[in-house]
Design a protein around this motif. Structure first.
Motif: not given
Length: 155
Positions: A113-116, A140-155
């Motif tokens: 997923l693209a970074d936000i 730290r490793s990317i968290t599940v919530n950070e991954v979800i935020a990226r998945a929700k963001t439209k590019r």
């Protein structure tokens, strides 16, 4: 890394005098010099991703002794406030602003997923093994919530 300095030694000359003000000042100078060296590495196009190879091992199991542990902690503290890690676009960020993308979040070494904003991905120029050294000081490793935020963001 290896340290060569004019330390005050104990009478037996088998160890340094850990209470000497000169040695304590040298300790601070070593930490400051290490940070300056990291800045030079990051500013050099050939060396910018290799600076992590020179970080001292921050392992709890190593028998540092209190004097040398204090030096490592000083380096650690100074690194926390410095933006020395590079993103894909060479933007600098602090350890607290950066994340490691685990293998299950990568495809051929690239995040799925693209970074936000604010960006947290680190450059693929870093050796993953070198990045693991920074876990001790807060990377730290990317968290599940950070991954979800990226998945929700439209590019």
């Amino acid at each position: 890394f290896l340290i060569h300095a004019d330390f005050v030694t104990e009478a037996s000359r088998q160890d340094i005098d850990t209470t000497s003000q000169r040695n304590l000042d040298l300790l601070n100078g070593i930490a400051d010099t290490f940070i300056v060296a990291i800045e030079h590495f990051v500013n050099d196009s050939q060396l910018k991703y290799s600076c992590l190879k020179y970080f001292p091992e921050f392992k709890d199991s190593f028998p540092w002794g209190s004097f040398w542990s204090a030096m490592i902690e000083k380096i650690n503290e100074k690194l926390q406030s410095k933006a020395f890690l590079l993103g894909e676009n060479d933007s600098r960020r602090r350890i607290s602003e950066s994340r490691i993308c685990e293998d299950n979040f990568l495809s051929k070494g690239v995040p799925l997923l693209a970074d936000i904003s604010p960006e947290c991905y680190l450059s693929s120029g870093y050796d993953r093994e070198d990045l693991q050294k920074l876990g001790y000081i807060g990377l730290r490793s990317i968290t599940v919530n950070e991954v979800i935020a990226r998945a929700k963001t439209k590019r």
